[in-house]
Design a protein around this motif. Structure first.
Motif, PDB file in Angstrom:
ATOM      1  N   LYS A 110       1.854  -9.806   8.990  1.00 57.00           N
ATOM      2  CA  LYS A 110       2.346  -8.911   7.924  1.00 57.00           C
ATOM      3  C   LYS A 110       2.072  -7.458   8.320  1.00 57.00           C
ATOM      4  O   LYS A 110       1.083  -7.156   8.995  1.00 57.00           O
ATOM      5  N   ASN A 111       2.907  -6.572   7.817  1.00 54.31           N
ATOM      6  CA  ASN A 111       2.784  -5.159   8.195  1.00 54.31           C
ATOM      7  C   ASN A 111       2.459  -4.212   7.062  1.00 54.31           C
ATOM      8  O   ASN A 111       1.991  -3.105   7.285  1.00 54.31           O
ATOM      9  N   ILE A 167      11.329  -6.191  -0.055  1.00 58.16           N
ATOM     10  CA  ILE A 167      10.399  -5.698   0.979  1.00 58.16           C
ATOM     11  C   ILE A 167       9.112  -6.521   0.894  1.00 58.16           C
ATOM     12  O   ILE A 167       8.482  -6.608  -0.166  1.00 58.16           O
ATOM     13  N   ASP A 168       8.770  -7.090   2.042  1.00 57.09           N
ATOM     14  CA  ASP A 168       7.621  -7.983   2.091  1.00 57.09           C
ATOM     15  C   ASP A 168       6.324  -7.166   2.071  1.00 57.09           C
ATOM     16  O   ASP A 168       6.115  -6.322   2.934  1.00 57.09           O
ATOM     17  N   SER A 169       5.472  -7.404   1.104  1.00 52.66           N
ATOM     18  CA  SER A 169       4.175  -6.712   1.107  1.00 52.66           C
ATOM     19  C   SER A 169       3.078  -7.651   0.618  1.00 52.66           C
ATOM     20  O   SER A 169       3.347  -8.635  -0.063  1.00 52.66           O
ATOM     21  N   VAL A 170       1.861  -7.322   1.010  1.00 52.33           N
ATOM     22  CA  VAL A 170       0.712  -8.137   0.597  1.00 52.33           C
ATOM     23  C   VAL A 170      -0.173  -7.285  -0.305  1.00 52.33           C
ATOM     24  O   VAL A 170      -0.476  -6.137   0.035  1.00 52.33           O
ATOM     25  N   LEU A 186       8.466  -3.914  -4.914  1.00 52.96           N
ATOM     26  CA  LEU A 186       8.818  -4.140  -3.502  1.00 52.96           C
ATOM     27  C   LEU A 186       9.411  -5.536  -3.331  1.00 52.96           C
ATOM     28  O   LEU A 186      10.400  -5.731  -2.625  1.00 52.96           O
ATOM     29  N   GLU A 187       8.803  -6.491  -4.029  1.00 58.17           N
ATOM     30  CA  GLU A 187       9.297  -7.870  -3.975  1.00 58.17           C
ATOM     31  C   GLU A 187      10.739  -7.926  -4.497  1.00 58.17           C
ATOM     32  O   GLU A 187      11.613  -8.521  -3.873  1.00 58.17           O
ATOM     33  N   GLU A 188      10.980  -7.246  -5.613  1.00 59.28           N
ATOM     34  CA  GLU A 188      12.323  -7.261  -6.223  1.00 59.28           C
ATOM     35  C   GLU A 188      13.384  -6.731  -5.262  1.00 59.28           C
ATOM     36  O   GLU A 188      14.496  -7.250  -5.201  1.00 59.28           O
ATOM     37  N   ILE A 205       7.198   4.356   2.683  1.00 60.10           N
ATOM     38  CA  ILE A 205       6.333   3.266   3.189  1.00 60.10           C
ATOM     39  C   ILE A 205       7.112   2.126   3.839  1.00 60.10           C
ATOM     40  O   ILE A 205       6.518   1.164   4.296  1.00 60.10           O
ATOM     41  N   ARG A 206       8.451   2.222   3.919  1.00 60.94           N
ATOM     42  CA  ARG A 206       9.210   1.030   4.289  1.00 60.94           C
ATOM     43  C   ARG A 206       9.303   0.762   5.797  1.00 60.94           C
ATOM     44  O   ARG A 206       9.682  -0.337   6.186  1.00 60.94           O
ATOM     45  N   SER A 207       8.933   1.703   6.664  1.00 66.54           N
ATOM     46  CA  SER A 207       9.073   1.470   8.110  1.00 66.54           C
ATOM     47  C   SER A 207       8.257   0.241   8.522  1.00 66.54           C
ATOM     48  O   SER A 207       7.380  -0.203   7.783  1.00 66.54           O
ATOM     49  N   ASN A 208       8.532  -0.272   9.726  1.00 64.24           N
ATOM     50  CA  ASN A 208       7.880  -1.523  10.129  1.00 64.24           C
ATOM     51  C   ASN A 208       6.496  -1.356  10.722  1.00 64.24           C
ATOM     52  O   ASN A 208       5.830  -2.322  11.019  1.00 64.24           O
ATOM     53  N   GLU A 209       6.063  -0.093  10.909  1.00 68.41           N
ATOM     54  CA  GLU A 209       4.738   0.051  11.546  1.00 68.41           C
ATOM     55  C   GLU A 209       3.655  -0.416  10.557  1.00 68.41           C
ATOM     56  O   GLU A 209       3.788  -0.221   9.353  1.00 68.41           O
TER      57      GLU A 209
END
Ligand code: ADP
Ligand code: ASP
Ligand code: MG
Length: 438
Positions: free
Chosen positions: A173-174, A135-138, A130-132, A24-28
């Protein structure tokens, strides 16, 4: 935008939660829909059953042991104290909430609130991970946009408006993480999309956003030609049409929730079935492309009740079937299969909630015979009426199995037979031999 759904096994341990990152880490831009960790929803059902039965001590023991499982996941997953503290606080709060039901009345509403805890936990735990690792996620709360109407159907207009409004709050955000399975009902209460419903969440979101693609990541490399839990030699089908996939899902291919294909089909969003354990495998892609003239796969649906309705008045009469169907409609009980002769009609249903009332009303104008523990074995493909041999190949494969009903010609995608559930395994194996030479 792509929608990626990961099922219970794909988030089933700390290790799996870590492995998810690579996928899931790609920028798309993407929305990631997560199920509860495998075993959690079953455990929550068991806790609810104990609470219904007023076995509160049993419920408490089950709650304690599930909480311990989560505590050990946290220990294995996080290496920073700050994430560990957040994780502990989260688990404590959710389990306190579950425990609160041991003190009070327990009804279907409380059960739904309990069943929602699995997805709320898994998404927040992954989000903190992801935060740790930076990786930025919402974290998108599904209960803010996922809603069913009074007929338990997704309220697409509401979902589209509210999901878009939620996304708008986070422009730029992505990566969005949200809960599968859970929703609100027409009264605003916490509810769910039925077991296996995270697939449905993903396709509803994909349709609402007219996404580029919906990916269902699970523990197998796509839709197989037969039920791999029962038949030894099966293979993945690389391409399916929406119609074929919808029939297979509805008739028991557990890899997809029974009705999850429909939203994607309506908006023509391709659905790809992929394997978390083998991400390079091709899997299955479901689109509106139709491959004509083939037998594609076999599935089976258990828990079927056959109802034979017989009446001399049916002979040469019109309006009889309407009277029969109206009864099923009144009790909101869908009919799966139907066969008729001059004096009788047989139908099948999979929901016995109102069976007694239905029988009583039918008995006012006909005789009724009931067979329980039946299985629909469904052969899916593209059988145009001008092509020869499909029915005979299927029936020949099943020549040693007693058949209760046969349904052919209802659609070009489905030939179904009804057998006693004790013959299901033999039927699936025989079809694998007869139709696929395996
Ligand atoms: P998830 O937890 O990822 O949603 P499920 O257990 O709901 O996973 O669905 C995947 C399982 O579906 C597979 O492990 C397999 O045993 C089962 N299954 C049943 N029929 C089929 C089929 N025709 N093709 C692939 N998998 C199937
Ligand atoms: N957690 C829910 C279930 O086990 C939904 C899902 O996994 O799709 O049924
Ligand atoms: Mg599933």
């Amino acid at each position: 935008m792509k929608v990626l759904k990961f099922g219970g096994t794909s988030v089933g341990s700390a290790e799996r939660m870590k492995n998810l990152v690579a996928l899931i880490r790609s920028n798309e831009p993407k929305i990631v829909v997560l199920s509860a960790m495998s075993g959690t929803t079953n455990a929550l059902v068991e806790i609810s059953n104990a609470l219904y039965a007023k076995e509160n001590n049993k419920a408490k023991t089950l709650i304690d042991s599930l909480e311990k499982k989560y505590e050990s996941v946290l220990k294995e997953l996080y290496s920073k104290e700050s994430s560990m503290n957040k994780g502990k606080e989260l688990v404590k709060n959710h389990f306190e909430f579950i425990r609160s039901f041991t003190l009070d009345m327990f009804t279907a509403n409380e059960e739904k609130a309990i069943l929602a805890q699995g997805e709320l936990l898994s998404t927040a735990i992954e989000h903190f991970y992801l935060e740790e690792i930076g990786i930025d996620s919402v974290l998108l709360p599904a209960l803010n946009f996922m809603r069913i109407d009074k007929n338990d159907e997704p309220d697409m207009k509401y979902i589209e408006e509210n999901l878009k409004a939620e996304l708008k709050k986070h422009s730029g955000k992505n990566l969005f993480i949200t809960q599968g399975y859970i929703c609100r009902n027409a009264f605003g209460e916490t509810d769910n999309l039925k077991r296996g419903g995270s697939d449905y969440t993903a396709t509803i979101i994909g349709a609402a956003l007219s996404a580029e693609e919906i990916q269902i990541w699970t523990d197998i490399d796509g839709m197989h030609n037969n039920d791999p839990r029962i038949v030894e030699k099966t293979f993945p089908v690389t391409e399916l049409s929406f119609d074929e996939a919808a029939e297979l899902a509805y008739f028991g291919a557990k890899i997809l929730h029974p009705t999850c294909v429909l939203p994607a089909q309506k908006r023509k969003v391709p659905v790809r079935l992929l394997n978390t354990m083998q991400p390079q495998a091709k899997g299955t892609v479901i689109t509106d492309k139709i491959q004509t003239d083939r037998i594609t796969a076999v599935a089976a649906k258990d828990g079927i009740i056959a109802i034979k309705i017989k009446s001399a008045r049916m002979l040469l009469a019109y309006g009889f079937l309407r009277n029969v169907f109206e009864i099923f409609e009144r009790y909101k009980t869908p009919i799966d299969m139907i066969t008729t002769s001059e004096v009788a009609v047989s139908v099948t249903i999979d929901n016995d909630k109102n069976l007694d009332s239905i029988i009583k009303e039918l008995q006012e104008f006909c005789t009724v015979e009931i067979d329980k523990d039946q299985t629909i074995v469904c052969v899916v493909g593209n059988f145009s009426a001008d092509k020869l041999g499909y029915a005979s190949r299927i029936l020949d494969s099943l020549k040693n199995i007693p058949i209760r009903m046969i349904s052919y010609g209802g659609s070009e995608n489905n030939i179904s037979v009804l057998v006693d559930s004790k013959y299901k395994k033999d039927a699936l194996i025989s079809l694998n031999k007869g139709l696929f030479g395996l």
